[in-house]
Design a protein around this motif. Structure first.
Motif, PDB file in Angstrom:
ATOM      1  N   SER A  83       8.492  -2.292  -0.419  1.00  0.00           N
ATOM      2  CA  SER A  83       8.979  -3.652  -0.209  1.00  0.00           C
ATOM      3  C   SER A  83       8.854  -4.423  -1.517  1.00  0.00           C
ATOM      4  O   SER A  83       7.761  -4.576  -2.046  1.00  0.00           O
ATOM      5  N   CYS A  85       9.410  -8.023  -3.145  1.00  0.00           N
ATOM      6  CA  CYS A  85       9.592  -9.430  -2.790  1.00  0.00           C
ATOM      7  C   CYS A  85      10.600 -10.074  -3.726  1.00  0.00           C
ATOM      8  O   CYS A  85      10.480  -9.977  -4.942  1.00  0.00           O
ATOM      9  N   CYS A  90       8.513 -15.001  -6.602  1.00  0.00           N
ATOM     10  CA  CYS A  90       8.727 -13.704  -7.247  1.00  0.00           C
ATOM     11  C   CYS A  90      10.040 -13.677  -8.026  1.00  0.00           C
ATOM     12  O   CYS A  90      10.098 -13.145  -9.135  1.00  0.00           O
ATOM     13  N   THR A 124      12.561  -7.828   0.455  1.00  0.00           N
ATOM     14  CA  THR A 124      11.964  -8.782   1.397  1.00  0.00           C
ATOM     15  C   THR A 124      11.898 -10.174   0.787  1.00  0.00           C
ATOM     16  O   THR A 124      11.916 -10.333  -0.436  1.00  0.00           O
ATOM     17  N   CYS A 126       9.399 -12.675   1.442  1.00  0.00           N
ATOM     18  CA  CYS A 126       8.057 -13.124   1.049  1.00  0.00           C
ATOM     19  C   CYS A 126       7.024 -12.157   1.578  1.00  0.00           C
ATOM     20  O   CYS A 126       7.060 -11.782   2.751  1.00  0.00           O
ATOM     21  N   LEU A 127       6.124 -11.744   0.724  1.00  0.00           N
ATOM     22  CA  LEU A 127       5.040 -10.848   1.121  1.00  0.00           C
ATOM     23  C   LEU A 127       3.710 -11.587   1.183  1.00  0.00           C
ATOM     24  O   LEU A 127       2.684 -10.993   1.442  1.00  0.00           O
TER      25      LEU A 127
END
Length: 158
Positions: A83, A85, A90, A124, A126-127
């Motif tokens: 994944s 971000c 990011c 993705t 937001c992690l």
């Protein structure tokens, strides 16, 4: 790694038992779909049809839920889920270049799985690791403050 026919039959039987035990509860669709995803790793058309038939609902309803919630996948995922971000924090710190390097190293695009089934890339939003931006997670391993030059070395570990 592909499942054997025996494994598929065993997991299907387990899903059918779960459906039977839960179909008369309030709001059974999500928990049943989550169980199917847990068992098979994704929701194939055959699995969606099984769920729809068991709940006496159109398969389009199952598909609609599966495509609305990001927790569900309609395609098998690799052994290692990567994944990257691309959320705001990011992105401004270079996540797009990191994602492009991950794609180059693995030879696939975001949303795809390598032919050997080892890796799936997910883009993705937001992690939850904004302080480490840009961030990539492989399974449960978090890598932060990345540059494209870091990527090849990280994948050598896998």
């Amino acid at each position: 790694m592909a499942l054997t026919k025996e494994q598929i039959d065993q997991k299907t039987a387990e899903l059918k038992q779960f459906i039977a035990a839960n179909k008369d509860t309030k709001g059974p669709l999500m928990p049943i779909m989550q169980k199917a995803q847990e068992l098979f790793g994704y929701l194939s058309l055959e699995t969606q049809e099984l769920i729809a038939d068991a709940l006496d609902i159109p398969v389009s309803e199952v598909y609609g839920v599966a495509t609305f919630y990001s927790q569900f996948s309609l395609r098998p995922k690799g052994e290692n889920v990567v994944s990257v971000c691309t959320g705001t924090a990011c992105y401004v710190k270079g996540a797009q270049a990191v994602l492009e390097e991950v794609e180059n190293v693995l030879g696939i695009k975001a949303g795809e799985t390598t032919k050997d089934g080892k890796f799936t890339i997910q883009d993705t939003r937001c992690l939850g690791c904004c302080g480490l931006a840009p961030v990539m997670v492989i399974n449960e391993d978090v890598y932060g403050r990345l540059t494209p030059a870091d990527i090849k070395g990280i994948f050598e570990k896998y």
